[in-house]
Design a protein around this motif. Structure first.
Motif, PDB file in Angstrom:
ATOM      1  N   ALA A 136      41.784  30.106  43.072  1.00  0.00           N
ATOM      2  CA  ALA A 136      42.569  31.126  42.121  1.00  0.00           C
ATOM      3  C   ALA A 136      44.017  29.731  42.568  1.00  0.00           C
ATOM      4  CB  ALA A 136      42.659  32.043  43.624  1.00  0.00           C
ATOM      5  N   SER A 152      43.975  27.902  39.512  1.00  0.00           N
ATOM      6  CA  SER A 152      44.376  28.904  38.086  1.00  0.00           C
ATOM      7  C   SER A 152      45.760  29.306  37.945  1.00  0.00           C
ATOM      8  CB  SER A 152      43.276  29.792  38.416  1.00  0.00           C
ATOM      9  OG  SER A 152      43.821  31.213  38.455  1.00  0.00           O
ATOM     10  N   LYS A 165      46.897  31.979  39.705  1.00  0.00           N
ATOM     11  CA  LYS A 165      46.378  33.222  40.046  1.00  0.00           C
ATOM     12  C   LYS A 165      46.189  33.597  41.606  1.00  0.00           C
ATOM     13  CE  LYS A 165      45.049  33.854  34.822  1.00  0.00           C
ATOM     14  NZ  LYS A 165      43.999  34.382  34.185  1.00  0.00           N
ATOM     15  N   SER A 166      46.672  34.250  41.965  1.00  0.00           N
ATOM     16  CA  SER A 166      45.867  35.066  43.663  1.00  0.00           C
ATOM     17  C   SER A 166      45.549  36.734  43.636  1.00  0.00           C
ATOM     18  CB  SER A 166      47.649  35.211  43.760  1.00  0.00           C
ATOM     19  OG  SER A 166      47.935  36.544  43.826  1.00  0.00           O
ATOM     20  N   ASP A 167      44.857  36.743  42.106  1.00  0.00           N
ATOM     21  CA  ASP A 167      43.482  38.014  41.919  1.00  0.00           C
ATOM     22  C   ASP A 167      42.446  37.833  41.566  1.00  0.00           C
ATOM     23  OD1 ASP A 167      44.759  37.690  39.918  1.00  0.00           O
ATOM     24  OD2 ASP A 167      45.347  39.921  39.487  1.00  0.00           O
TER      25      ASP A 167
END
Length: 113
Positions: free
Chosen positions: A89, A92, A94-96
């Motif tokens: 994460a 990338s 992104k945290s989700d």
């Protein structure tokens, strides 16, 4: 293509090759651990970017340990899975990312005979 592995052990070393290319990616040597059992004494990762695109030392450490723990030893390895999801994460941005991203990848692994 799924990340699948052919894994074999010789003496005190484990070798992990990509099943679809045959390229060696990880190799680890084991030594006796205090109190019994074995521990990873050293490990190497393929450095040729055309054979394997590393996501960094921490990713490779986690993946090596996760494959050994989850696939070879059949352990749940929840902490390693969580660490790999968090690292992926962060990389990338992104945290989700769902935990299934790593679970799917690891479940796609297989050990060869």
């Amino acid at each position: 293509m799924d990340e699948k592995w052919n894994i074999f052990v010789e003496a005190d070393a484990i070798f992990m090759h990509r099943s679809w290319t045959g390229h060696s990616v990880y190799e680890a040597s084991f030594a006796p651990a205090a109190g019994g059992g074995r521990r990873i004494a050293s490990a190497v990762v393929e450095a040729d970017g055309e054979r394997y695109r590393s996501m960094g030392d921490e990713y490779d450490r986690l993946m090596l340990e996760l494959v050994i723990s989850a696939i070879v030893l059949g352990e749940p390895a929840a902490d390693l899975r969580t660490g790999l999801v968090e690292l992926t994460a962060r990389a990338s941005g992104k945290s989700d990312l769902p935990s299934g991203v790593v679970q799917h990848s690891v479940l796609g692994l297989r050990s060869g005979s």
